[in-house]
Design an enzyme around this catalytic site. Structure first.
Site, short mmCIF file in Angstrom:
data_model
loop_
_atom_site.label_atom_id
_atom_site.label_comp_id
_atom_site.label_asym_id
_atom_site.label_seq_id
_atom_site.Cartn_x
_atom_site.Cartn_y
_atom_site.Cartn_z
N CYS A 31 6.91 -37.21 0.58
CA CYS A 31 5.65 -36.51 0.34
C CYS A 31 4.93 -36.21 1.64
O CYS A 31 4.56 -35.09 1.92
CB CYS A 31 4.77 -37.34 -0.58
SG CYS A 31 5.47 -37.57 -2.22
N PHE B 155 11.70 -10.66 -4.80
CA PHE B 155 12.53 -10.46 -5.98
C PHE B 155 13.41 -9.21 -5.88
O PHE B 155 14.37 -9.05 -6.62
CB PHE B 155 11.66 -10.34 -7.24
CG PHE B 155 11.67 -11.59 -8.08
CD1 PHE B 155 12.83 -12.05 -8.66
CD2 PHE B 155 10.50 -12.31 -8.28
CE1 PHE B 155 12.85 -13.20 -9.43
CE2 PHE B 155 10.50 -13.45 -9.05
CZ PHE B 155 11.67 -13.91 -9.63
N CYS C 198 10.96 3.70 6.17
CA CYS C 198 11.33 4.77 5.25
C CYS C 198 10.55 6.03 5.61
O CYS C 198 9.36 5.97 5.92
CB CYS C 198 11.00 4.33 3.82
SG CYS C 198 10.99 5.65 2.60
#
Length: 594
Positions: free
Chosen positions: A3, A380, A511
């Protein structure tokens, strides 16, 4: 470790070329682990250490099944650190340092390692005159700015500096851009909103402002031409409508559509099958909530194939977790319900955004080799290999995060806060592998730097944060050997090899569509706002307008329906009763009408 325990491991070679390990910790159990590693591995050849399977953790009886996860993760992290140092000692393939460029952030500044990193760092301190000019225009004309994280470094640097002086500049992921615009107009008195992003973002801002009753506020894009997105265009292809037709033929079907799509796409989809918008930060909860509220639901996700594949990968992993671990992700689910959902989860197979190929297989191999003890992050949208790396780091080492750009930013800040709270010694470095677009770097570096400066002021000056750019060998440009990074014997600078854009050679920030959101374009738009002649020239810069329907709602209003379903879910933590009813009854109603 554990921890709050801290551990130190040092690996060197003795006179015979064998591994010599020293380890220490400020906690007894962790010190025992360090002793186990040192005694068990010292004296081996470095190559033998690298051949040790991760299964050794379980074989020794110190895996998650035998110890609290934090303890087991601590031992695994220690083993990964030893392996990393062994690889560097071996200097495999002539690489004497980890192969990827990085930015090392301290309280005193930012050090760029590699040409690619130097290019990213160039605009961290923006031109003061440019910031002054922008702020003057915004204040004088009551203009608000909402911008996506994936701007190029120059624009990001100027916007973040401007935001310190003018409160109506907001940089975020696409989820909250429209909400920020509403607040700027309703509470801040802004009369115009400049949107830096692709067209679906400006359409969304316009639609949500209209839904909030703020139709008088003007919204401008940064170009008269289309600012497109290959992923959004995939959802307008015939293949996608065939995919929706498949969903239309299935009972209890729900279409979960990524927010990176046009309003008319959302409207057309919802006309075929009940549709809800999602983002990378809420897609997991959206799917799991639908599965919890609608027994036997059939989920059709699209159009982003990578995100769909990563969802399937995540749920497959969850199907092996304990009920307690599954419930930590969504309290209404267990291992059994996840297994039940998997056969009813489908995702579109032809919606790959080529930008994200920059995280190729060679990248993941190098990350595993040289950054096994680093924090792993993954959006994702990235390919499954990079996503899986971050998931493994999250589950097995408690050192990973997957999610949206905002999730990644928050995670980096959280780990820096934890390190500062532990008052780590001077030179202690946290390494983060940035498994998302490099357009995030300005926000991450500035946030990290601010925290480290505050920590130094409070007397904690030891922590450093390294932001690592894992870039595909497909995304390279040959340069002089003296300036190169050696990766597999090839002298390269990660970045576009020739031309830029939605290809294996670029990323969202490079892009050509996103580059239409330049600083010059922003200043030109701002200069025209406020005069009749100037605003007449800005008519082509407004978001796409949809013809009002003669009977019934407009396309824009219909396109907002899936967005409003998402907003209901974000507010209430559940799908609305009306949406659930649509999911459960529409198929039967259509069949009865035939």
């Amino acid at each position: 470790m554990g921890c709050t325990a801290e551990a130190w491991v040092d690996v060197s070679l003795d006179a015979d070329g064998r591994v010599a390990i020293r380890g220490a910790s400020d906690a007894q159990i962790t010190a025992g682990f360090a002793g186990l590693v040192a005694r068990g591995l010292s004296g081996l050849e470095p190559a033998d250490v690298l051949n040790i399977s991760d299964d050794v953790v379980a074989d020794l009886g110190i895996g998650p099944s035998a110890l609290p996860r934090s303890r087991a993760n601590g031992f695994r992290n220690m083993l990964e650190t030893v392996k990393k140092q062994c690889r560097l000692l071996l200097a495999e393939g002539g690489v004497t340092e980890p192969p990827f460029p990085s930015l090392v952030v301290t309280a005193d500044g930012v050090e760029a390692v590699g040409s690619f990193a130097r290019a990213q760092a160039e605009y961290l301190e923006p031109d003061a005159d440019a910031v002054d000019a922008l702020v003057a225009e915004l204040e004088a004309k009551k203009i608000g700015i909402v911008a996506h994280f994936y701007m190029d470094p120059q624009v990001q640097g100027v916007l973040m500096a401007a935001a310190k002086r003018y409160e109506h500049v907001f940089i975020s992921d696409s989820l909250v851009m429209a909400d920020a615009a509403v607040k700027m107009v309703r509470e801040g008195g802004c009369e115009s909103i400049a949107v830096l992003g692709v067209d679906f973002m400006s359409e969304n801002v316009r639609a949500i402002l209209d839904d909030a009753g703020l139709e008088s506020a003007k919204v401008y894009r940064m170009a008269a031409d289309d600012i497109g997105c290959s992923l959004a265009e995939a959802a307008q292809d015939k293949k996608y409508y065939d995919y929706l037709a498949e969903a239309d033929g299935v009972e209890n079907a729900v279409h979960v559509i990524y927010i990176n799509t046009a309003l008319d796409t959302k409207a057309n989809a919802n006309a075929v099958v009940p549709t809800i918008t999602c983002t990378s930060s809420n897609v997991v909860q959206t799917v799991l909530t639908a599965a919890a509220q609608v027994p036997g639901v059939n989920v059709f996700y699209g159009p982003d194939t990578y995100m769909g594949g990563n969802l399937a990968e995540l749920f497959t992993m969850m199907s092996t977790w304990s009920d307690e671990d599954v419930a930590a992700v969504h309290p209404a689910h267990t291992q059994s319900t996840i297994k039940d959902l998997l056969p009813r989860l489908r995702y579109f197979q032809d919606g790959t955004c080529m930008v994200h190929h920059m995280f190729g297989g060679d990248v993941c191999d190098a990350v595993r080799k040289y950054y096994g003890d680093a924090y792993q992050t993954a959006h994702f949208e990235v390919p499954g290999e990079m996503f899986k790396l971050a998931m493994e780091a999250k589950r097995e080492r408690d050192m990973g995060v997957v999610g949206s750009t905002k999730n990644i930013l928050d995670y980096v800040c959280e780990k820096i806060d934890e390190a500062v709270a532990r008052n780590l010694p001077a030179g202690e470095r946290l390494s983060f592998v940035l498994g998302t677009e490099t357009g995030m770097v300005t926000s991450i570096v500035r946030a990290a730097r601010a925290k480290l400066v505050a920590a130094k002021t409070a007397g904690v000056a030891g922590v450093e944060a390294e932001i690592v750019f894992p870039v595909s060998s497909d995304a390279i440009a040959p340069i002089a050997e003296s300036e190169s990074v050696a990766l597999g014997g090839v002298a390269v600078v990660p970045g576009p090899a020739g031309g830029e854009g939605c290809s294996a050679e670029g990323g969202c920030a490079s892009c050509p569509y996103m580059k239409m959101n330049s600083l010059d374009a922003l200043m030109s738009v701002c200069a025209k706002i406020g005069t009749d002649a100037g605003e007449a020239l800005l008519t082509p810069f407004e978001p796409k307008k949809y013809e009002a329907a003669k009977d019934g709602p407009s396309v824009a209003a219909l396109g907002c329906v899936p967005i409003l379903h998402m907003r209901d879910f974000q507010r209430d933590g559940a799908l609305s009763d009306a949406f659930v009813e649509d999911i459960t009854t529409r198929h039967a109603a259509k069949r009865a009408a035939k």
